[in-house]
Design a protein around this motif. Structure first.
Motif, PDB file in Angstrom:
ATOM      1  N   THR A  79       0.757  -1.065  -0.014  1.00 44.34           N
ATOM      2  CA  THR A  79       0.493   0.128   0.416  1.00 44.34           C
ATOM      3  C   THR A  79       0.579   1.467  -0.063  1.00 44.34           C
ATOM      4  O   THR A  79       0.298   2.711   0.168  1.00 44.34           O
ATOM      5  CB  THR A  79      -0.855  -0.398   1.739  1.00 44.34           C
ATOM      6  OG1 THR A  79       0.254   0.182   2.496  1.00 44.34           O
ATOM      7  CG2 THR A  79      -1.911  -1.358   1.073  1.00 44.34           C
ATOM      8  N   HIS A  80       1.520   1.427   0.417  1.00 38.56           N
ATOM      9  CA  HIS A  80       3.041   2.695   0.271  1.00 38.56           C
ATOM     10  C   HIS A  80       2.874   3.489   1.435  1.00 38.56           C
ATOM     11  O   HIS A  80       3.036   4.427   1.639  1.00 38.56           O
ATOM     12  CB  HIS A  80       3.392   2.899  -0.956  1.00 38.56           C
ATOM     13  CG  HIS A  80       3.452   2.335  -2.119  1.00 38.56           C
ATOM     14  ND1 HIS A  80       4.170   3.488  -3.232  1.00 38.56           N
ATOM     15  CD2 HIS A  80       3.866   1.372  -2.283  1.00 38.56           C
ATOM     16  CE1 HIS A  80       4.409   2.502  -3.638  1.00 38.56           C
ATOM     17  NE2 HIS A  80       5.054   1.453  -3.684  1.00 38.56           N
ATOM     18  N   GLU A  81       2.374   2.669   2.507  1.00 37.68           N
ATOM     19  CA  GLU A  81       1.914   3.010   3.544  1.00 37.68           C
ATOM     20  C   GLU A  81       2.746   2.906   5.312  1.00 37.68           C
ATOM     21  O   GLU A  81       3.608   1.743   5.040  1.00 37.68           O
ATOM     22  CB  GLU A  81       0.479   2.430   3.901  1.00 37.68           C
ATOM     23  CG  GLU A  81      -0.040   3.705   5.524  1.00 37.68           C
ATOM     24  CD  GLU A  81      -1.351   3.207   6.173  1.00 37.68           C
ATOM     25  OE1 GLU A  81      -2.201   3.712   5.713  1.00 37.68           O
ATOM     26  OE2 GLU A  81      -1.610   1.732   6.227  1.00 37.68           O
ATOM     27  N   THR A 128      -0.880  13.570  -1.798  1.00 33.30           N
ATOM     28  CA  THR A 128      -1.574  12.107  -0.208  1.00 33.30           C
ATOM     29  C   THR A 128      -2.361  12.835  -0.198  1.00 33.30           C
ATOM     30  O   THR A 128      -2.865  14.259   0.187  1.00 33.30           O
ATOM     31  CB  THR A 128      -0.097  12.128  -0.221  1.00 33.30           C
ATOM     32  OG1 THR A 128       0.092  12.122   0.846  1.00 33.30           O
ATOM     33  CG2 THR A 128       0.802  10.964  -0.787  1.00 33.30           C
ATOM     34  N   HIS A 177       0.079   7.925  11.227  1.00 30.69           N
ATOM     35  CA  HIS A 177       0.482   7.337   9.463  1.00 30.69           C
ATOM     36  C   HIS A 177       0.481   8.193   7.993  1.00 30.69           C
ATOM     37  O   HIS A 177      -0.611   8.949   8.240  1.00 30.69           O
ATOM     38  CB  HIS A 177      -0.302   5.485   9.647  1.00 30.69           C
ATOM     39  CG  HIS A 177      -1.905   5.941   9.304  1.00 30.69           C
ATOM     40  ND1 HIS A 177      -2.615   6.227   7.587  1.00 30.69           N
ATOM     41  CD2 HIS A 177      -2.578   6.845   9.793  1.00 30.69           C
ATOM     42  CE1 HIS A 177      -3.814   6.135   8.304  1.00 30.69           C
ATOM     43  NE2 HIS A 177      -3.990   6.369   9.439  1.00 30.69           N
ATOM     44  N   TYR A 178       0.542   7.632   6.797  1.00 29.58           N
ATOM     45  CA  TYR A 178       0.928   8.021   5.835  1.00 29.58           C
ATOM     46  C   TYR A 178       0.544   7.274   4.783  1.00 29.58           C
ATOM     47  O   TYR A 178       1.950   6.397   4.894  1.00 29.58           O
ATOM     48  CB  TYR A 178       1.527   9.775   5.950  1.00 29.58           C
ATOM     49  CG  TYR A 178       2.857   9.975   5.929  1.00 29.58           C
ATOM     50  CD1 TYR A 178       3.445   9.126   4.698  1.00 29.58           C
ATOM     51  CD2 TYR A 178       3.723   9.244   7.007  1.00 29.58           C
ATOM     52  CE1 TYR A 178       4.873   8.709   4.230  1.00 29.58           C
ATOM     53  CE2 TYR A 178       5.053   8.881   6.871  1.00 29.58           C
ATOM     54  CZ  TYR A 178       5.503   8.271   5.849  1.00 29.58           C
ATOM     55  OH  TYR A 178       7.327   8.696   6.056  1.00 29.58           O
ATOM     56  N   THR A 179       0.735   7.355   3.532  1.00 28.88           N
ATOM     57  CA  THR A 179       1.208   7.166   1.989  1.00 28.88           C
ATOM     58  C   THR A 179       1.548   8.174   1.300  1.00 28.88           C
ATOM     59  O   THR A 179       2.096   8.865   0.880  1.00 28.88           O
ATOM     60  CB  THR A 179      -0.642   7.062   1.411  1.00 28.88           C
ATOM     61  OG1 THR A 179      -1.224   6.109   1.932  1.00 28.88           O
ATOM     62  CG2 THR A 179       0.123   6.534  -0.173  1.00 28.88           C
TER      63      THR A 179
END
Length: 387
Positions: A79-81, A128, A177-179
């Motif tokens: 997910t690229h998270e 994002t 959290h973040y992408t």
């Protein structure tokens, strides 16, 4: 108008000054004008306080606040998270009581409604949702107090239940959290390679803004330029799939838990070698891609007296290293001193005499030149290296 005066007039007008404010010199025929008379310097006041002088020199009561971090993040390549939790200890060494704390959420610059997007984002650029804050908890002994922060662009304000007194410290825990942005995100990027994505991760955790005697809290919104941070110590852990290599700021403190026996032997060899040793070679990369090991691994790093940390993670990375001609240093408190390393990581696409094969050699040369060029051993090294 005489030629010298015309030249002076043009110069003053180019500088946005009015020629009429300066007296016109009376010059005898053939006399060269005195520039010290015409362009006499303006004496500016140099304020001096107990904290610093006008030129920035620290005064007798100079102070700097300190921020110490314990960080744990997990990277999900599907997910690229990135998900994280940090415990931050903030030391108020200033003479001021602080009713609020300010933090930086640099990943918010990738939001579509950020100031950075308004200033420099091209039309249609990917965005994002920025850094999503799960919780902020103040910790005082065994007691905890969850607070609701005020977030504006890349800034987060935390109101304390009582001001942080001079000489005091505040411990807080933040979850987020973040992408990650796409193939190019400035200091944060995800780049494709033959053997998997390469994650270059910086500005990945909520960071304390600086409070100083120049302008109080530095709360300018972050738009992707340089930044200003307090010093502190960092313990951070990065959990990734077991096929990944992670290289980060500071020292790796758990090599036995994340490296194979052969890689640990090569690492030990690199600490004795003035030429590069391949710690993770092409066979290791191809094996990890062909038959990925199950599960995940957590890579742990430590760094003291630094303003920031960053890391790179990927299954595609080769890793080479060589000993630096510097005194040994303990990787972390309580650990035995070890030889320091110059190192490079790169994908197989970067292999070649005109690519990254000599990167570590150049790293050793640069560090020797700038940090120990006066030492005989380093002088000998500089004499014999072929650059």
């Amino acid at each position: 108008m005489s030629a010298p005066y015309a030249m002076r007039f043009c110069y003053l007008m180019a500088c946005g000054m009015f020629a009429s404010l300066l007296p016109r010199p009376v010059l005898a025929q053939g006399v060269v004008p005195d520039p010290n008379q015409i362009f006499s310097p303006v004496t500016m006041p140099t304020p001096v306080s107990a904290y610093r002088s006008g030129d920035g020199t620290p005064g007798p009561m100079a102070w700097k606040n300190q921020a110490d971090y314990r960080i744990a993040v997990t990277l999900d390549p599907t997910t690229h998270e990135l998900t994280g939790e940090e415990t931050l200890t903030y030391h108020n060494n200033s003479p001021s009581s602080l009713p609020v704390l300010w933090m930086q959420l640099d990943q918010n610059m990738y939001r579509a409604d950020s100031r950075r997007a308004a200033l420099s984002g091209p039309a249609g650029a990917p965005h994002t949702d920025g850094m999503q804050i799960g919780s902020v908890t103040l910790m005082e002994g065994t007691a905890t107090h969850e607070v609701t922060p005020l977030i504006s662009d890349t800034r987060m304000q935390i109101t304390l239940p009582h001001p942080l007194a001079p000489g005091g410290m505040q411990v807080l825990r933040v979850r987020w959290h973040y992408t990650m942005p796409g193939a190019w995100g400035g200091r944060t990027a995800v780049s494709p390679s033959k053997n998997g994505d390469i994650y270059e991760i910086a500005q990945f955790y909520p960071r304390m803004a600086v409070f100083d005697d120049v302008r109080g809290w530095d709360t300018l919104p972050y738009v992707g330029d340089e930044f200003y941070l307090d010093y502190g110590s960092f313990d951070y852990a990065v959990t990734v799939p077991a096929s990944f290599l992670v290289v980060g700021s500071g020292a790796l403190v758990n090599p036995a838990q994340v490296l194979s026996a052969a890689q640990q032997q090569r690492l030990a060899q690199a600490r004795r070698s003035g030429t590069r040793v391949m710690i993770r070679d092409q066979a290791d990369v191809e094996a990890a891609v062909r038959t990925p090991p199950a599960g995940s691994r957590t890579w742990r790093f430590h760094m003291d007296n630094t303003r920031d940390v960053a890391f790179v993670a990927s299954p595609a990375l080769l890793w080479d290293a060589a000993k630096l001609d510097l005194p040994p240093m303990a990787p972390a408190p309580g650990m035995k001193p070890e030889a320091r390393l110059g190192m490079s990581v790169y994908p197989v696409e970067g292999v070649g005499p005109q690519a990254w094969d000599r990167s570590t050699e150049y790293v050793r040369h640069t560090i020797a030149y700038f940090f120990c060029g006066c030492r005989p051993l380093c002088k000998s090294f500089l004499t014999h290296i072929d650059v």
